[in-house]
Design an enzyme around this catalytic site. Structure first.
Site, PDB file in Angstrom:
ATOM      1  N   GLY A  73       0.790  -1.223   0.000  1.00 36.77           N
ATOM      2  CA  GLY A  73       0.000   0.000   0.000  1.00 36.77           C
ATOM      3  C   GLY A  73       0.820   1.270   0.000  1.00 36.77           C
ATOM      4  O   GLY A  73       0.492   2.238  -0.698  1.00 36.77           O
ATOM      5  N   THR A  74       1.896   1.292   0.780  1.00 38.87           N
ATOM      6  CA  THR A  74       2.712   2.505   0.867  1.00 38.87           C
ATOM      7  C   THR A  74       3.326   2.849  -0.486  1.00 38.87           C
ATOM      8  O   THR A  74       3.292   4.005  -0.924  1.00 38.87           O
ATOM      9  CB  THR A  74       3.803   2.343   1.937  1.00 38.87           C
ATOM     10  OG1 THR A  74       3.181   2.322   3.227  1.00 38.87           O
ATOM     11  CG2 THR A  74       4.797   3.493   1.889  1.00 38.87           C
ATOM     12  N   ASN A 157      -8.218   3.667   8.369  1.00 35.68           N
ATOM     13  CA  ASN A 157      -7.612   2.550   9.079  1.00 35.68           C
ATOM     14  C   ASN A 157      -7.670   2.671  10.599  1.00 35.68           C
ATOM     15  O   ASN A 157      -7.435   1.695  11.304  1.00 35.68           O
ATOM     16  CB  ASN A 157      -6.146   2.382   8.649  1.00 35.68           C
ATOM     17  CG  ASN A 157      -5.342   3.662   8.807  1.00 35.68           C
ATOM     18  OD1 ASN A 157      -5.745   4.720   8.327  1.00 35.68           O
ATOM     19  ND2 ASN A 157      -4.197   3.577   9.455  1.00 35.68           N
ATOM     20  N   GLN A 191      -8.062  -0.917   3.198  1.00 33.98           N
ATOM     21  CA  GLN A 191      -8.920  -1.401   4.272  1.00 33.98           C
ATOM     22  C   GLN A 191     -10.328  -1.754   3.806  1.00 33.98           C
ATOM     23  O   GLN A 191     -11.137  -2.243   4.591  1.00 33.98           O
ATOM     24  CB  GLN A 191      -9.012  -0.339   5.380  1.00 33.98           C
ATOM     25  CG  GLN A 191      -7.711  -0.040   6.096  1.00 33.98           C
ATOM     26  CD  GLN A 191      -7.311  -1.130   7.070  1.00 33.98           C
ATOM     27  OE1 GLN A 191      -8.087  -2.030   7.386  1.00 33.98           O
ATOM     28  NE2 GLN A 191      -6.082  -1.057   7.577  1.00 33.98           N
ATOM     29  N   CYS A 344       1.324   2.695  11.735  1.00 38.99           N
ATOM     30  CA  CYS A 344       2.236   3.468  10.889  1.00 38.99           C
ATOM     31  C   CYS A 344       2.674   4.768  11.541  1.00 38.99           C
ATOM     32  O   CYS A 344       3.443   5.527  10.956  1.00 38.99           O
ATOM     33  CB  CYS A 344       1.572   3.773   9.547  1.00 38.99           C
ATOM     34  SG  CYS A 344       1.248   2.284   8.567  1.00 38.99           S
TER      35      CYS A 344
END
Length: 390
Positions: A73-74, A157, A191, A344
């Site tokens: 995802g990042t 999230n 998510q 995160c």
């Protein structure tokens, strides 16, 4: 206290499904290869990646050539923001690019936007209401002639808020001049994929982020959906894999595992969504019986439809008078794994998401549920919490 630990941090990372692991093992040892090679093993690897691309595309009803495999995802979020910016600058070098995000995006969006802002672009951060929702009207008013991208996450999230992505798309499209692709719209759907229909044809988005670690797949793999003819450029260079947008030798076992996770997500979504909503209801009722002064972050109005405004798998609660980190450690000692904020964020960081909705960060605990969460786990977790708070 309990023979087995109770895992309630699925929003942080999901356990890898055993069925996914079995798929991955086929390509981890007996079928290893470099998919760019032209000998038999390489061709087999290339075919496996092609089949995985088809399966990942099917989950969101995309075309196979619109799926770009990434490390998760990042990276997908970074590629969306930085790649679209690079293309905009190439075509409109004299303009000052403008980016719109919400105030509660994932850290990979927030920090990338900050970095780009330092580099000279303009960034608008849309405020959210106390439920964590953006206003499509406010989005419309924020769009400028040089807005190159709007990035709004599908499901938050930390608090589980479901954003009105279709309404955001309508606002963006109304602002486009004839023949112009700008502004583009990107959504981080990491998510959302297990519990919501992320059909990109229905949503109308230009880019969409997927992450294997959030759908019971392997870590370190994901994808970015890029609609055909979307102006985007690579942010790193090498052998030109993934249509030139993401160079590097493909991680075949991880990609195959990601595709398998997409298969199961699509097949089981409707059944799992109903089951997880029920677990969340039971858990919230149990917590309220222990502490009637407990609040839910974000609060829900009686007029709200939880199925539309909240994801089933995330329950963020505020318990007045507690030290949330100490309570989390106490629960950990009793075999219950949960979190106080997004994994995160650094330990010393406050939750900017909770601050944005006016909630108290220091008393908040996030519980999140998933494929292997059972009613017995919920009952045992409530028992552990009761022993600490009563």
């Amino acid at each position: 206290m309990f023979k087995r630990r109770i895992y309630l941090d699925y929003a942080g990372v999901t356990p890898v499904d055993g069925r996914v692991l079995r798929e991955m093992k086929k390509y981890s040892a007996p079928r290893y290869s470099n998919p760019s090679s032209i000998y038999l093993e390489g061709v087999n690897g290339k075919n496996a990646v092609a089949d995985a691309r088809r399966r990942a595309a099917e989950l969101i009803q995309a075309r196979t050539d619109e799926i770009i495999f990434t490390s998760g995802g990042t990276e997908s979020n970074n590629l969306a923001l930085q790649g679209c910016l690079a293309a905009f600058r190439r075509n409109r070098s004299a303009r000052r690019p403008h980016l719109i995000i919400s105030a509660i995006e994932h850290a990979s969006i927030m920090k990338t936007a900050k970095m780009l802002e330092i580099g000279g672009i303009e960034v608008t951060r849309l405020t959210v209401d106390r439920r964590g929702l953006i206003s499509p009207d406010a989005l419309s008013r924020s769009i400028k002639p040089d807005t190159f991208l709007v990035s709004i996450m599908a499901v938050n999230n930390e608090i589980g808020t479901v954003q009105p992505i279709r309404e955001a798309v309508k606002a963006v499209r109304r602002s486009r001049n004839a023949g112009s692709p700008y502004p583009l719209l990107h959504t981080d759907a990491a998510q959302a994929l297990l519990y919501f229909d992320c059909n990109v044809q229905k949503l109308g988005v230009d880019l969409l982020t997927m992450d294997g670690s959030k759908i019971c797949g392997p870590r370190g793999v994901g994808s970015l959906y890029v609609r055909r003819q979307t102006p985007i450029e690579p942010t790193s260079y090498g052998g030109g894999q993934e249509t030139g947008l993401r160079s590097g030798t493909e991680n075949v076992p991880a990609i195959v595992g990601f595709a398998a996770a997409c298969d199961f997500a699509g097949r089981e979504r409707v059944r799992e969504t109903a089951r997880i909503y029920e677990l969340k209801r039971i858990f919230q009722t149990g917590l309220t019986s222990i502490r009637p002064d407990m609040t839910v972050n974000p609060p829900q109005d009686s007029s709200d439809e939880p199925v539309k405004t909240q994801s089933p798998h995330i329950l963020n609660v505020g318990i007045p008078g507690i030290d949330n980190e100490f309570l989390m450690l106490q629960l950990d000692a009793r075999g219950v794994a949960c979190s106080t904020k997004s994994s995160c964020l650094k330990d010393e960081d406050e939750s900017y998401v909770l601050t944005a909705i006016g909630a108290e960060s220091s008393t908040a605990i996030r519980f999140s549920f998933g494929r292997w969460t059972k009613k017995a786990h919920i009952r045992q977790a409530i028992l552990a919490i009761s022993g600490l708070l009563c």
